[in-house]
Design a protein around this motif. Structure first.
Motif, PDB file in Angstrom:
ATOM      1  N   ASP A  98      46.049  33.160  43.454  1.00  0.00           N
ATOM      2  CA  ASP A  98      46.941  34.422  43.503  1.00  0.00           C
ATOM      3  C   ASP A  98      46.573  35.476  42.427  1.00  0.00           C
ATOM      4  OD1 ASP A  98      48.286  33.509  45.631  1.00  0.00           O
ATOM      5  OD2 ASP A  98      50.060  32.981  44.610  1.00  0.00           O
ATOM      6  N   MET A  99      46.388  34.789  40.994  1.00  0.00           N
ATOM      7  CA  MET A  99      45.984  35.688  39.959  1.00  0.00           C
ATOM      8  C   MET A  99      44.778  36.300  40.234  1.00  0.00           C
ATOM      9  SD  MET A  99      48.580  35.515  38.014  1.00  0.00           S
ATOM     10  CE  MET A  99      47.860  36.275  36.335  1.00  0.00           C
ATOM     11  N   GLY A 100      43.496  35.634  40.828  1.00  0.00           N
ATOM     12  CA  GLY A 100      42.452  36.369  41.113  1.00  0.00           C
ATOM     13  C   GLY A 100      42.565  37.483  41.920  1.00  0.00           C
ATOM     14  N   ALA A 101      43.291  37.635  42.740  1.00  0.00           N
ATOM     15  CA  ALA A 101      43.458  38.702  43.687  1.00  0.00           C
ATOM     16  C   ALA A 101      44.446  39.727  43.232  1.00  0.00           C
ATOM     17  CB  ALA A 101      44.221  38.286  44.970  1.00  0.00           C
ATOM     18  N   TYR A 102      44.671  39.951  41.842  1.00  0.00           N
ATOM     19  CA  TYR A 102      45.573  40.688  41.427  1.00  0.00           C
ATOM     20  C   TYR A 102      45.249  42.282  41.585  1.00  0.00           C
ATOM     21  CZ  TYR A 102      43.322  42.282  37.158  1.00  0.00           C
ATOM     22  OH  TYR A 102      42.467  42.536  36.235  1.00  0.00           O
ATOM     23  N   SER A 103      44.034  42.269  41.603  1.00  0.00           N
ATOM     24  CA  SER A 103      43.591  43.986  41.478  1.00  0.00           C
ATOM     25  C   SER A 103      43.400  44.315  43.084  1.00  0.00           C
ATOM     26  CB  SER A 103      42.299  44.032  40.808  1.00  0.00           C
ATOM     27  OG  SER A 103      41.439  43.157  41.493  1.00  0.00           O
ATOM     28  N   MET A 145      36.062  29.043  40.015  1.00  0.00           N
ATOM     29  CA  MET A 145      35.357  29.762  40.795  1.00  0.00           C
ATOM     30  C   MET A 145      35.833  30.547  41.996  1.00  0.00           C
ATOM     31  SD  MET A 145      31.989  26.884  40.847  1.00  0.00           S
ATOM     32  CE  MET A 145      30.911  27.860  42.060  1.00  0.00           C
ATOM     33  N   GLY A 146      36.787  29.785  42.670  1.00  0.00           N
ATOM     34  CA  GLY A 146      37.576  30.401  43.795  1.00  0.00           C
ATOM     35  C   GLY A 146      38.585  31.354  43.305  1.00  0.00           C
ATOM     36  N   ARG A 147      39.086  31.306  42.061  1.00  0.00           N
ATOM     37  CA  ARG A 147      39.711  32.426  41.564  1.00  0.00           C
ATOM     38  C   ARG A 147      39.027  33.508  41.209  1.00  0.00           C
ATOM     39  NH1 ARG A 147      41.987  31.203  35.647  1.00  0.00           N
ATOM     40  NH2 ARG A 147      39.862  31.313  35.247  1.00  0.00           N
ATOM     41  N   ALA A 148      37.860  33.402  40.850  1.00  0.00           N
ATOM     42  CA  ALA A 148      37.052  34.745  40.714  1.00  0.00           C
ATOM     43  C   ALA A 148      36.587  35.253  41.938  1.00  0.00           C
ATOM     44  CB  ALA A 148      35.650  34.263  39.993  1.00  0.00           C
ATOM     45  N   LEU A 149      36.470  34.579  42.962  1.00  0.00           N
ATOM     46  CA  LEU A 149      35.970  34.905  44.476  1.00  0.00           C
ATOM     47  C   LEU A 149      37.175  35.592  45.056  1.00  0.00           C
ATOM     48  CD1 LEU A 149      34.040  31.792  45.620  1.00  0.00           C
ATOM     49  CD2 LEU A 149      32.969  34.197  45.011  1.00  0.00           C
ATOM     50  N   MET A 150      38.377  35.516  44.528  1.00  0.00           N
ATOM     51  CA  MET A 150      39.513  36.096  45.289  1.00  0.00           C
ATOM     52  C   MET A 150      39.830  37.588  44.544  1.00  0.00           C
ATOM     53  SD  MET A 150      41.299  34.204  47.025  1.00  0.00           S
ATOM     54  CE  MET A 150      42.684  35.144  47.227  1.00  0.00           C
ATOM     55  N   ALA A 151      38.817  38.031  43.673  1.00  0.00           N
ATOM     56  CA  ALA A 151      38.630  39.336  43.305  1.00  0.00           C
ATOM     57  C   ALA A 151      37.636  39.949  44.319  1.00  0.00           C
ATOM     58  CB  ALA A 151      38.311  39.350  41.918  1.00  0.00           C
ATOM     59  N   LYS A 152      36.957  39.352  45.247  1.00  0.00           N
ATOM     60  CA  LYS A 152      36.088  39.876  46.032  1.00  0.00           C
ATOM     61  C   LYS A 152      34.706  40.534  45.419  1.00  0.00           C
ATOM     62  CE  LYS A 152      35.774  41.501  50.708  1.00  0.00           C
ATOM     63  NZ  LYS A 152      36.467  42.497  51.930  1.00  0.00           N
ATOM     64  N   PRO A 153      34.215  39.967  44.485  1.00  0.00           N
ATOM     65  CA  PRO A 153      33.112  40.598  43.803  1.00  0.00           C
ATOM     66  C   PRO A 153      31.656  40.698  44.581  1.00  0.00           C
ATOM     67  CG  PRO A 153      33.347  38.157  43.063  1.00  0.00           C
ATOM     68  CD  PRO A 153      34.366  38.338  44.063  1.00  0.00           C
ATOM     69  N   LYS A 154      31.202  41.681  44.034  1.00  0.00           N
ATOM     70  CA  LYS A 154      29.932  41.889  44.413  1.00  0.00           C
ATOM     71  C   LYS A 154      28.934  41.215  43.704  1.00  0.00           C
ATOM     72  CE  LYS A 154      30.793  46.685  45.692  1.00  0.00           C
ATOM     73  NZ  LYS A 154      31.972  46.850  45.264  1.00  0.00           N
TER      74      LYS A 154
END
Length: 234
Positions: A98-103, A145-154
């Motif tokens: 959830d924290m990864g998707a905060y933005s 890694m999953g947390r970072a991917l939740m930010a949907k990075p390029k």
């Protein structure tokens, strides 16, 4: 996609990066290899906005992001998986994600990202209600890694993902990095395990005491006598 142009970064009076330049093109895995203290982590922290370059510039999709703070670089499409994972140990796996998707906004879109992460890392689905600090080292790396991917990075910045992991888990993590890349995310991989990094990367840079000393296609670096002697123990 990413252009780092002649950056100089300091820790107090310590001149950590002395004119580092590198590029990551869309769709690539690029690795930055070097020994402890070479400046690898300083480089990714400067790109991510955790440190600010005193000279030079960082450009992402043509935009100058040199002085953007870390929360702003995430919104631009850059996510960092830090060295040592740095998960939230007293929160559950689900709460860490959830924290990864905060933005982000848009429930349906975020829900789809959860599905993607749980497909990549089925262990996280099994452990989603478990406290993150009770996971094994490999599972914690997958969670980071999953947390970072939740930010949907390029662009995904990976700082020493194999650190402290058993060899069989290292292979699993590197296979997952390739899969993340195949699904459309560019990767800048920071690694001491030069052989594994160069085996999966398209291009590589060799960093020594804050300076890039070699840059080439990954396979050419793997076959370079200089690299093999200094970094591959041959």
């Amino acid at each position: 996609m990413l252009k780092v142009d002649n950056i100089h970064t300091y820790y107090g009076n310590i001149h950590a990066l002395k004119g580092v330049s590198l590029e990551v093109n869309a769709g690539e895995i690029v690795t930055l290899v070097g020994s402890n203290g070479a400046g690898k982590t300083t480089t990714v922290k400067t790109i991510a906005g955790l440190l600010t370059a005193a000279e030079g510039g960082v450009f992402f999709n043509g935009e100058d992001i040199t002085e953007l703070a870390a929360d702003k670089t995430v919104r631009k499409g850059i996510a960092l998986v830090p060295e040592g994972r740095q998960i939230f140990p007293f929160m559950t796996v689900q709460e860490n994600l959830d924290m990864g998707a905060y933005s982000r906004t848009g429930d349906a879109d975020i829900k789809y990202s959860y599905q993607e992460v749980f497909t990549l890392f089925p262990k996280l689905w099994e452990r989603r209600k478990q406290q993150a600090g009770t996971l094994s080292g490999g599972e914690q790396q997958m969670l980071a890694m999953g947390r970072a991917l939740m930010a949907k990075p390029k662009l995904l910045l990976l700082d020493e993902p194999s650190l402290g992991l058993a060899p069989i888990l290292v292979e699993t993590i590197f296979t997952l990095i390739q899969e993340i890349n195949r699904q459309g995310t560019s990767v800048l991989l920071i690694e001491q395990n030069a052989r594994m990094a160069l085996l999966i990367a398209h291009r590589g840079y060799i960093l020594e005491t804050g300076k890039i000393v070699l840059a080439d296609q990954a396979d050419k670096l793997l076959n370079s006598d200089e690299v093999r002697k200094a970094y591959l123990g041959e």
